[in-house]
Scaffold this active site. Structure first.
Site, PDB file in Angstrom:
ATOM      1  N   GLU A  32       0.870  -1.166   0.000  1.00 12.01           N
ATOM      2  CA  GLU A  32       0.000   0.000   0.000  1.00 12.01           C
ATOM      3  C   GLU A  32       0.912   1.222   0.000  1.00 12.01           C
ATOM      4  O   GLU A  32       1.807   1.316   0.838  1.00 12.01           O
ATOM      5  CB  GLU A  32      -0.877  -0.029   1.263  1.00 12.01           C
ATOM      6  CG  GLU A  32      -1.943   1.035   1.243  1.00 12.01           C
ATOM      7  CD  GLU A  32      -2.800   1.039   2.511  1.00 12.01           C
ATOM      8  OE1 GLU A  32      -2.747   0.064   3.280  1.00 12.01           O
ATOM      9  OE2 GLU A  32      -3.509   2.042   2.703  1.00 12.01           O
ATOM     10  N   ARG A 258       4.648 -12.902   9.730  1.00  7.90           N
ATOM     11  CA  ARG A 258       5.407 -11.694   9.426  1.00  7.90           C
ATOM     12  C   ARG A 258       6.725 -11.682  10.183  1.00  7.90           C
ATOM     13  O   ARG A 258       6.914 -12.388  11.172  1.00  7.90           O
ATOM     14  CB  ARG A 258       4.593 -10.423   9.661  1.00  7.90           C
ATOM     15  CG  ARG A 258       4.022 -10.201  11.025  1.00  7.90           C
ATOM     16  CD  ARG A 258       3.442  -8.776  11.152  1.00  7.90           C
ATOM     17  NE  ARG A 258       2.560  -8.391  10.058  1.00  7.90           N
ATOM     18  CZ  ARG A 258       2.565  -7.180   9.448  1.00  7.90           C
ATOM     19  NH1 ARG A 258       3.391  -6.244   9.815  1.00  7.90           N
ATOM     20  NH2 ARG A 258       1.722  -6.908   8.491  1.00  7.90           N
ATOM     21  N   LYS A 268       4.237   0.485  10.025  1.00 10.19           N
ATOM     22  CA  LYS A 268       4.351   1.744   9.295  1.00 10.19           C
ATOM     23  C   LYS A 268       3.852   2.919  10.126  1.00 10.19           C
ATOM     24  O   LYS A 268       4.385   4.012  10.051  1.00 10.19           O
ATOM     25  CB  LYS A 268       3.555   1.658   7.983  1.00 10.19           C
ATOM     26  CG  LYS A 268       4.360   1.039   6.857  1.00 10.19           C
ATOM     27  CD  LYS A 268       3.675   1.229   5.534  1.00 10.19           C
ATOM     28  CE  LYS A 268       2.741   0.092   5.253  1.00 10.19           C
ATOM     29  NZ  LYS A 268       2.258   0.038   3.873  1.00 10.19           N
TER      30      LYS A 268
HETATM   31  P1  ATP Z   1       1.973  -2.192   8.379  1.00  7.70           P
HETATM   32  O1  ATP Z   1       1.129  -3.219   9.081  1.00  7.70           O
HETATM   33  O2  ATP Z   1       3.271  -1.889   9.008  1.00  7.70           O
HETATM   34  O3  ATP Z   1       1.208  -0.946   8.021  1.00  7.70           O
HETATM   35  P2  ATP Z   1       1.335  -3.437   5.989  1.00  7.70           P
HETATM   36  O4  ATP Z   1       1.285  -4.895   6.079  1.00  7.70           O
HETATM   37  O5  ATP Z   1       0.033  -2.749   6.086  1.00  7.70           O
HETATM   38  O6  ATP Z   1       2.371  -2.862   6.998  1.00  7.70           O
HETATM   39  P3  ATP Z   1       1.532  -3.276   3.187  1.00  7.70           P
HETATM   40  O7  ATP Z   1       2.034  -2.197   2.315  1.00  7.70           O
HETATM   41  O8  ATP Z   1       0.091  -3.604   3.154  1.00  7.70           O
HETATM   42  O9  ATP Z   1       2.004  -2.948   4.645  1.00  7.70           O
HETATM   43  O10 ATP Z   1       2.376  -4.601   2.948  1.00  7.70           O
HETATM   44  C1  ATP Z   1       2.682  -5.120   1.697  1.00  7.70           C
HETATM   45  C2  ATP Z   1       3.009  -6.572   1.851  1.00  7.70           C
HETATM   46  O11 ATP Z   1       4.111  -6.754   2.733  1.00  7.70           O
HETATM   47  C3  ATP Z   1       1.839  -7.350   2.421  1.00  7.70           C
HETATM   48  O12 ATP Z   1       1.697  -8.547   1.682  1.00  7.70           O
HETATM   49  C4  ATP Z   1       2.252  -7.623   3.831  1.00  7.70           C
HETATM   50  O13 ATP Z   1       1.710  -8.828   4.286  1.00  7.70           O
HETATM   51  C5  ATP Z   1       3.770  -7.697   3.726  1.00  7.70           C
HETATM   52  N1  ATP Z   1       4.389  -7.343   5.002  1.00  7.70           N
HETATM   53  C6  ATP Z   1       4.217  -6.211   5.714  1.00  7.70           C
HETATM   54  N2  ATP Z   1       4.904  -6.259   6.864  1.00  7.70           N
HETATM   55  C7  ATP Z   1       5.548  -7.450   6.889  1.00  7.70           C
HETATM   56  C8  ATP Z   1       6.425  -8.106   7.818  1.00  7.70           C
HETATM   57  N3  ATP Z   1       6.789  -7.530   8.983  1.00  7.70           N
HETATM   58  N4  ATP Z   1       6.885  -9.342   7.494  1.00  7.70           N
HETATM   59  C9  ATP Z   1       6.537  -9.921   6.333  1.00  7.70           C
HETATM   60  N5  ATP Z   1       5.723  -9.363   5.430  1.00  7.70           N
HETATM   61  C10 ATP Z   1       5.226  -8.145   5.686  1.00  7.70           C
HETATM   62 MG    MG Z   2      -1.478  -3.886   4.875  1.00  9.89          MG
END
Ligand code: ATP
Ligand code: MG
Length: 568
Positions: A32, A258, A268
């Site tokens: 995102e 994760r 984030k």
């Molecule tokens: P946050 O929860 O920090 O806002 P997010 O998961 O919402 O992060 P996205 O941009 O939606 O951020 O993530 C893109 C991809 O990266 C998704 O498939 C998500 O599952 C993966 N991802 C995000 N954080 C992690 C992590 N700590 N370990 C592994 N994969 C991750």
């Molecule tokens: Mg997300």
């Protein structure tokens, strides 16, 4: 193709290929665009692009840009740059969920026509309040049984901009008593009179993540939609949409754990707070676990990929020691970084028997373990030098193999010198050392074979370049930054006040004109990377990671045993 799948996701993929379910696989990385990528995202990138590469498939980069309020082009640009820097290529498959807004809307109308979606006039609060709990079913909306015609009309008028934000939503009509709360008539569309970074003012209704994700996967022909565990209980909804819509293809969602790292936050929202509240100097601050921060600090893409591969993928949540990341970085830099000399905390040395004005140039290989590998440079030697303050002790314990009154050490590549005197200021601080050199030891060996254990680095005072060196420590001083002691405290209470130390160093003359991003090992000190803040007159170096310090280790052992004095 590998003979042994190394994790459960590769097992699934290999089974799907073996059974003929898929001829080749297609994955995607779906960020995102509302923040910078961090090391957790790297795990997902390495997994998605890694399996595609391994099994001869392809991986798409798809921006999940369904929320116009928090998303910006700045993030799209940083994310593409970071994925490319990590070494991955999506070819022509750069996609945006917003590219599918037209198709998603058609599918919304399809659900309405099938009697599987309705326009609800309840407010967001009312919807939340009537959702029920894990033990109690939800309450159906009074608008749940509107006719198809009325629903279609209202949906079209929502799209046409007739209604204010928050006045209505489109919901799926599934089951208000479903044990899985995600199936209790989830919201599909909301009204937001807000410009989108790509579609501008074309839309004033936007699809929810759940309504966009699986369908985007279907449109792109994704075979394995790999995501993190928090989406596990969204999977029934993911599958429900695919079942009830005329999608061209059926992807499969598979969840993995994760990445969590000690001494690190990877949300984030929290990273944004660190930036916005000024606890760090931007998203690419070298203390940040962002890809841009790691890059600026000097980590290599190879080391981040190695780290992610070492961590592997599993179904169970766990926390990885940040030392593993440091190890991976050190391990790769050990093979690739040129060795040079830089003195972080300079102490002046005067070689009393070395002629004033004389300069000798020593040929010093950049990679002493394998000299032809990286060539060499000339290091100038003069009467006045800088050495490291921590390489001198006035009253040293036995195992201190460095400089001390009467002790002899080797100056790397040059001569053996013996400390003959100490100059102090009025407060008794050592400000200069007096030494003599043995002219018979050119290159660093004594012809009589006498043993000199210690070798220290140095820089000619006449030639050295002043440099700013930024020494980083962990940003948080607790393994779990979210654990707090005080009432009302949050992770910011665990910030390490000493995470950045700036020193005025002197580096060898060959480092004049280095370019941002160049990486070096300062012998005996650590790995360093040239920062973009550098100017031609004054380079700035970031310490990527220290070397393991042999003296610090001995010192710790001595303190542990409590036998010898071990102060410095
Ligand atoms: P946050 O929860 O920090 O806002 P997010 O998961 O919402 O992060 P996205 O941009 O939606 O951020 O993530 C893109 C991809 O990266 C998704 O498939 C998500 O599952 C993966 N991802 C995000 N954080 C992690 C992590 N700590 N370990 C592994 N994969 C991750
Ligand atoms: Mg997300």
């Amino acid at each position: 193709m590998s003979s042994q799948p190394t994790d459960f996701i590769r097992e699934i993929i290999e089974a799907d290929l073996a059974s003929g379910k898929h001829e080749s696989i297609v994955t995607r990385f779906p960020p995102e665009p509302n923040g910078y990528l961090h090391i957790g995202h790297a795990k997902s990138i390495v997994l998605n692009f890694g399996v595609a590469e391994q099994y001869g498939g392809r991986c798409h980069l798809r921006f999940d840009d369904t929320n116009p309020t928090k998303e910006e082009m700045e993030y799209v640009e940083s994310i593409t740059e970071d994925v490319r820097w990590l070494g991955f290529d999506w070819g022509e498959h750069l996609h945006f969920a917003s590219d599918y807004f037209g198709q998603l809307y058609e599918w919304a109308e399809h659900l309405v026509r099938e009697g599987l979606a309705y326009v609800d006039d309840q407010s967001a609060e009312e919807i939340r309040a009537t959702r029920g709990t894990l033990t109690e079913p939800g309450t159906p909306s009074p608008w749940r049984d509107r006719s198809v015609e009325e629903n279609l009309d209202l949906l079209r008028r929502m799209k046409a901009g007739e209604f204010p934000d928050g006045s209505r939503v489109l919901r799926a009509k599934i089951d208000m008593a479903a044990p899985n709360l995600n199936l209790r008539d989830p919201v599909l569309y909301r009204i937001l009179h807000e410009a989108h970074h790509r579609t501008g003012s074309e839309w004033c209704i936007y699809p929810m993540y759940d309504f966009a994700h699986g369908q985007s996967d279907a449109i792109e022909g994704i075979t394995h939609s790999l995501c993190t565990l928090e989406f596990e209980n969204h999977r029934p909804l993911y599958d429900w949409f695919l079942e009830h819509l005329p999608v061209p293809h059926r992807p499969r969602q598979v969840e993995f754990a994760r990445l969590n790292l000690t001494y690190t936050v990877l949300s984030k929202r929290k990273l944004l707070r660190l930036v916005e509240e000024g606890h760090v100097n931007g998203w690419d601050d070298p203390r940040m676990p962002t890809i841009s921060g790691l890059r600026r600090r000097g980590s290599t893409p190879e080391s981040i990929r190695t780290f992610c591969e070492r961590v592997g993928v599993a179904r169970r949540d766990s926390t990885v020691d940040v030392a593993l990341l440091e190890w991976a970085v050190r391990d790769h830099l050990n093979l690739t970084a040129r060795r040079v000399m830089g003195v972080l905390r300079p102490l002046k040395v005067v070689i009393e028997n070395y002629p004033e004005g004389q300069v000798e140039h020593f040929d010093a290989p950049y990679f002493p373990d394998d000299p032809p590998k990286m060539g060499s440079r000339k290091v100038p030697f003069t009467r006045e030098l800088w050495v490291e303050r921590t390489d001198f002790m006035e009253d040293p314990p036995k195992k201190f193999w460095r400089l001390a009154p009467g002790r002899e050490v080797r100056l790397r590549w040059a001569y053996l010198v013996t400390c003959t005197g100490v100059v102090k200021d009025d407060e008794g601080n050592v400000v200069e050392l007096r030494c003599t050199y043995d002219p018979e030891t050119r290159g660093g060996n004594a012809p009589d074979g006498r043993k000199v254990r210690g070798t220290i680095h140095w820089v000619s005072a006449a030639h050295g370049i002043p440099a700013e060196v930024r020494l980083y420590d962990r940003l948080f001083d607790r393994p779990d930054p979210d654990r707090v002691d005080g009432e009302g405290e949050d992770f910011l209470a665990n910030l390490n006040p000493h995470s950045l130390e700036v020193v005025e160093a002197v580096v060898e003359a060959s480092l004049a004109g280095v370019a941002p991003g160049e990486r070096f090992q300062f012998e005996r000190t650590g790995y360093f990377c040239v920062d973009p803040d550098s100017t031609p007159e004054r380079p700035v170096f970031n310490r990527t990671v220290p070397l393991r310090d042999s003296w610090a280790k001995i010192e710790r052992q001595m303190q542990g045993r409590g036998k010898e004095r071990g102060t410095r």
